[in-house]
Design a protein around this motif. Structure first.
Motif, mmCIF file in Angstrom:
data_model
loop_
_atom_site.group_PDB
_atom_site.id
_atom_site.type_symbol
_atom_site.label_atom_id
_atom_site.label_comp_id
_atom_site.label_asym_id
_atom_site.label_seq_id
_atom_site.Cartn_x
_atom_site.Cartn_y
_atom_site.Cartn_z
ATOM 1 N N ASP A 247 -34.797 -43.025 60.188
ATOM 2 C CA ASP A 247 -33.999 -41.968 59.564
ATOM 3 C C ASP A 247 -34.468 -40.591 60.016
ATOM 4 O O ASP A 247 -33.654 -39.690 60.259
ATOM 5 C CB ASP A 247 -34.074 -42.073 58.038
ATOM 6 N N ARG A 248 -35.766 -40.422 60.131
ATOM 7 C CA ARG A 248 -36.326 -39.123 60.508
ATOM 8 C C ARG A 248 -35.954 -38.772 61.949
ATOM 9 O O ARG A 248 -35.591 -37.631 62.263
ATOM 10 C CB ARG A 248 -37.846 -39.161 60.345
ATOM 11 N N ASP B 226 -44.024 -35.356 63.182
ATOM 12 C CA ASP B 226 -43.266 -34.118 62.981
ATOM 13 C C ASP B 226 -43.464 -33.152 64.139
ATOM 14 O O ASP B 226 -42.527 -32.446 64.540
ATOM 15 C CB ASP B 226 -43.683 -33.462 61.668
ATOM 16 N N THR C 112 -46.027 -44.856 56.081
ATOM 17 C CA THR C 112 -44.579 -44.969 55.869
ATOM 18 C C THR C 112 -44.126 -46.324 56.416
ATOM 19 O O THR C 112 -44.947 -47.216 56.623
ATOM 20 C CB THR C 112 -43.820 -43.817 56.558
ATOM 21 N N THR D 155 -32.804 -35.895 64.000
ATOM 22 C CA THR D 155 -32.994 -34.931 65.089
ATOM 23 C C THR D 155 -32.147 -35.266 66.302
ATOM 24 O O THR D 155 -31.757 -34.377 67.060
ATOM 25 C CB THR D 155 -34.470 -34.875 65.513
#
Length: 327
Positions: free
Chosen positions: A66-67, A39, A59, A71
């Motif tokens: 996807d994360r 993050d 994870t 962005t």
């Protein structure tokens, strides 16, 4: 360029970075071994390339994809994992990964090549997309200019015709082409050439038609923001043009002043356009039959084409037309 490596194993990250650096020596390399570091990296700046393992303690690679894509949708992604099989490879590619490489010392060169190929292919696709948009924008602009020339020629021809009825028919044709021109202008002003700001188009169309009318017309509009695909916007826009023209022609004849109300709203999965006037209107119960000229036939065909429904009724002071089309 920023390249992000996500893996629980620090040794695996070092080897992967060393291999990919041979293809991208001037890139900035970032590492993520947990959610906090991931993050933080994404918060600072989204990567251009993602290399991720699949089986992570906190994870999995699909969630990482996807994360990161949230962005930077244009980030190219390669899965580099040793805990997978053909089923996982197919799943990764279907999910959007550019490539899938089995982890191993002998596969490091293969990883570097896969990353380079994915990045170059993505860049080429983006450039093609940008060039296509530039070409489409120029085509829309030129088409709009050509339509303006046609409109000018029609107006010149209209002035040279002696018969009043023929002049009116030519003027009607000019107004229809003007409506198409207004739609084309909305197309090339839009960031997405497949869609058009339909509320903005209606506002401009109604305003231009009322300005051409001899006699003061009070225009009232209540238009809900609505973006429509081109395939629906074009016939719906032509329908709106015919309804506006019909109301101004029959409700406010011979320079008579009055009001025209235009409303656009979304009701469920349908768009509803309501046009009302406070002029003479069209008397009688069968308003459709009373105005069954070329314009009304065109409205009927276009409405059928888009699967819409149309109704006419007497208002307190004039006529009301409602048309709804599926979205």
């Amino acid at each position: 360029m920023r390249i992000l490596f996500v893996d629980d194993d620090p040794d695996a990250r070092v080897l992967a970075i060393r291999a990919v650096a041979q293809e991208f020596p001037n890139a900035g390399f970032r590492e993520a071994s947990d959610l906090v570091s991931l993050d933080q990296t994404l918060l600072e700046q989204a990567p251009d390339i993602l290399v991720t393992d699949f089986d992570l303690r906190w994870t999995d690679g699909i969630a990482i994809f996807d994360r990161v894509k949230a962005t930077n949708p244009f980030c190219c992604c390669v899965m580099f994992t040793g805990t997978g099989n053909e089923e996982l490879a197919v799943r990764a590619i279907k999910h959007g990964f550019d490539d899938y490489v089995v982890k191993g010392a002998k596969q490091l060169r293969r990883l570097a090549t896969a990353v380079r190929t994915a990045y170059d292919r993505g860049r080429e696709l983006r450039e093609l997309g940008e060039n296509r948009d530039l070409v489409l924008k120029e085509l829309y602009h030129r088409l709009h200019n050509n339509l303006q020339i046609v409109i000018s020629l029609l107006r010149m021809t209209e002035k040279a015709i002696a018969t009043q009825g023929d002049r009116e028919q030519l003027a009607d044709l000019g107004r229809r082409i003007q409506a198409l021109s207004a739609l084309q202008e909305e197309f090339y002003r839009s960031e997405d050439f497949r869609k058009v700001d339909f509320a903005a188009f209606l506002q401009r169309l109604a305003g231009s038609l009322t300005e051409l009318k001899v006699g003061y017309v009070r225009l009232t509009s209540r238009l809900e923001a609505m973006v429509l695909p081109v395939d629906l916007a074009v016939p719906f826009g032509l329908i709106a043009n015919e309804i506006f023209t019909n109301s101004l022609k029959h409700a406010l004849p011979e320079g008579r002043s009055g009001g025209l109300s235009v409303a656009l709203e979304r009701l469920g999965d349908r768009a509803v356009l309501t046009v009302a006037d406070d002029g003479d209107g069209v008397r009688g119960v069968d308003l459709f039959a009373a105005t069954s000229g070329l314009g009304m036939r065109l409205i009927g065909r276009l409405t059928e084409q888009v699967g819409g429904e149309i109704s006419f009724e007497r208002g307190d002071t004039g006529a009301i037309c409602r048309i709804n089309v599926p979205l």
